[in-house]
Design an enzyme around this catalytic site. Structure first.
Site, mmCIF file in Angstrom:
data_model
loop_
_atom_site.group_PDB
_atom_site.id
_atom_site.type_symbol
_atom_site.label_atom_id
_atom_site.label_comp_id
_atom_site.label_asym_id
_atom_site.label_seq_id
_atom_site.Cartn_x
_atom_site.Cartn_y
_atom_site.Cartn_z
ATOM 1 N N HIS A 148 0.833 -1.198 0.000
ATOM 2 C CA HIS A 148 0.000 0.000 0.000
ATOM 3 C C HIS A 148 0.869 1.249 0.000
ATOM 4 O O HIS A 148 1.847 1.322 0.757
ATOM 5 C CB HIS A 148 -0.897 0.001 1.245
ATOM 6 N N SER A 149 0.527 2.188 -0.870
ATOM 7 C CA SER A 149 1.047 3.547 -0.786
ATOM 8 C C SER A 149 2.580 3.579 -0.785
ATOM 9 O O SER A 149 3.192 3.070 -1.713
ATOM 10 C CB SER A 149 0.435 4.198 0.465
ATOM 11 N N GLN A 150 3.188 4.132 0.266
ATOM 12 C CA GLN A 150 4.646 4.264 0.313
ATOM 13 C C GLN A 150 5.341 2.935 0.008
ATOM 14 O O GLN A 150 6.403 2.917 -0.628
ATOM 15 C CB GLN A 150 5.068 4.763 1.702
ATOM 16 N N GLY A 186 4.667 0.879 -2.062
ATOM 17 C CA GLY A 186 4.803 0.721 -3.501
ATOM 18 C C GLY A 186 6.234 1.007 -3.943
ATOM 19 O O GLY A 186 6.765 0.343 -4.833
ATOM 20 N N HIS A 214 -7.975 6.678 0.148
ATOM 21 C CA HIS A 214 -6.659 6.030 0.159
ATOM 22 C C HIS A 214 -6.591 4.797 1.073
ATOM 23 O O HIS A 214 -5.834 3.883 0.808
ATOM 24 C CB HIS A 214 -5.632 7.074 0.595
#
Ligand SMILES: *[C@@H]1O[C@H](CO)[C@@H](O)[C@H](O)[C@H]1NC(C)=O
Ligand SMILES: *[C@@H]1O[C@H](CO)[C@@H](O)[C@H](O)[C@H]1NC(C)=O
Ligand SMILES: *[C@@H]1O[C@H](CO)[C@@H](O)[C@H](O)[C@H]1NC(C)=O
Ligand SMILES: *[C@@H]1O[C@H](CO)[C@@H](O)[C@H](O)[C@H]1NC(C)=O
Length: 378
Positions: free
Chosen positions: A204-206, A208, A344
């Site tokens: 997820h998110s960072q 990535g 998000h």
């Protein structure tokens, strides 16, 4: 009187039962990987670099060919995928119910993975206003197109709301530098894969930003990748960092194996694309012919973006970069599969099970079907 007492007991018993949350019986084990001893004066040492890993296996047995390794984003820990902040079962639960073994972790130098003052870099904490603006109450702030369409966060998403308070209280300081995080997480997660073998990587998110270097180092152990609103866009900070240069290797701070080889980030020739993008938004891609992420070409990727997150602005650019690098990517905007109002933190929002089932679970099942048929994993 006796009857009345019995009824009272029955009613009390029912209330208790209704309060018991759904839960899959499972085994749990935790361990640490990736540490090294750092000498200290006085013939002693401390350990650094290790990550906390929790392995959850359904007691009824694992029916899927590969476990799922979840890696959380900025300011978060592995608790993201346990129960949701309003007390519903989280994605770890959903995937266990569907026969997967799951691994939850805390990123390097974060949460239960030690941050050592004498070794690790500066930390930062995400404040309550940023969390409300970016994640939980975007509808109140109207900071980007679609932010006001956000409806799926449980509660009003601001301080004083019990669900927000639980969620915010679960957040922890993170390393300031994505470069340091990238290097340390690549090291620790490679050690983890060397220990546990083949996985499906769900980030997820960072996280990535770390997905690609981990897969680059151990491509044969990563059977599929799911990125939820991954770190990006290519080469610059996101909308809130005013286009400052970031991710010098494209989508990562740490070197990737390119073909033809790139010895340094300056070998990557870029081009600014505005056509087909939101007005005022530039997508920086590689100049064609683009260098390929040659180690990752056989790994299927699913990238998911919600209807109302700020990632909606640029995740298509991030996916275009992946595709230029040679990856086969299924890009799903949730609204295109009739799932509306998410932001998000989609995996802990009100319809988290629906997203697990209709999007992620379905895709993983499809991509691992042949392994299902051909495998006899014990
Ligand atoms: C440190 O360890 C070495 C080797 O075991 C030993 O010779 C030395 O006396 C130790 N020093 C201290 C201060 O304990
Ligand atoms: C959110 O809910 C809490 C608890 O009910 C309340 O104290 C707070 O004022 C609400 N905030 C907003 C912005 O509505
Ligand atoms: C491309 O976009 C970046 C980021 O907005 C900008 O810094 C750079 O000057 C642009 N390059 C060209 C050639 O327009
Ligand atoms: C905003 O939502 C609409 C309706 O679902 C969708 O068509 C559009 O792609 C979204 N835009 C962004 C930037 O996410």
């Amino acid at each position: 009187m006796l009857d009345f007492t019995l009824i009272v007991l029955l009613v009390a018993g029912f209330a208790l039962a209704a309060d018991v949350r759904r839960g899959t019986a499972h085994y749990r084990e935790y361990f640490y990987v990736g540490y090294s001893y750092v000498p200290q004066s006085g013939n002693t040492s401390i350990a650094d670099g290790q990550i906390y890993v929790e392995r959850l296996s359904p007691a009824s047995g694992t029916t899927q060919p590969y476990p799922i390794l979840f890696i959380h984003g900025s300011g978060m820990t592995g608790t993201n995928f346990l129960n949701t902040p309003d007390g519903r079962p989280g994605w770890a639960e959903w995937f266990m119910e569907n026969g997967y073994e799951v691994y939850l972790v805390d990123q390097a130098a974060r949460g239960r993975s030690p941050w050592q003052q004498s070794v690790d870099g500066l930390q930062t904490t995400i404040d309550t206003l940023s969390v409300s603006q970016l994640f939980t109450a975007t509808e109140v702030y109207d900071l980007w197109p679609n932010s006001t369409l956000h409806t799926q966060w449980p509660g009003n998403g601001t301080v004083g709301d019990g669900v927000f308070d639980q969620f915010y209280a679960s957040m922890v300081p993170l390393l300031e530098s994505d470069g340091e995080s990238g290097t340390k997480n690549q090291h620790a997660f490679v050690a983890l894969l060397d220990r546990i073998g083949e996985v499906i990587l769900l980030t997820h998110s960072q996280a990535g930003l770390f997905t690609w270097p981990i897969a680059d180092a151990r491509p044969s152990l990563v059977k599929a990748i799911v990125t939820i609103e991954p770190g990006g866009p290519p080469f610059i900070g996101d909308t809130f960092s005013s286009n400052t240069p970031k991710h010098p290797w494209g989508l990562t701070e740490v070197p990737m194996t390119y073909d033809p080889p790139a010895a340094s980030p300056s070998d990557l020739q870029t081009v600014n694309v505005t056509e087909g993008r939101l007005p005022g938004y530039t997508c920086i891609l590689q100049q064609e012919p683009a260098r390929k992420w040659v180690n990752l070409l056989d790994i299927p990727v699913l990238s998911i973006t919600s209807e109302t997150s700020w990632h909606g602005i640029f995740d298509d650019c991030t996916v275009d970069f992946m595709r230029q690098a040679g990856l086969t990517v299924d890009f799903v905007r949730l609204q295109d599969v009739d799932i509306h109002g998410n932001g998000h933190m989609m995996f802990m929002e009100l319809n988290s099970d629906e997203i697990a089932e209709k999007v992620v679970g379905k895709w993983i099942a499809e991509k691992t079907k042949s392994a299902m048929l051909g495998s006899s994993r014990e």
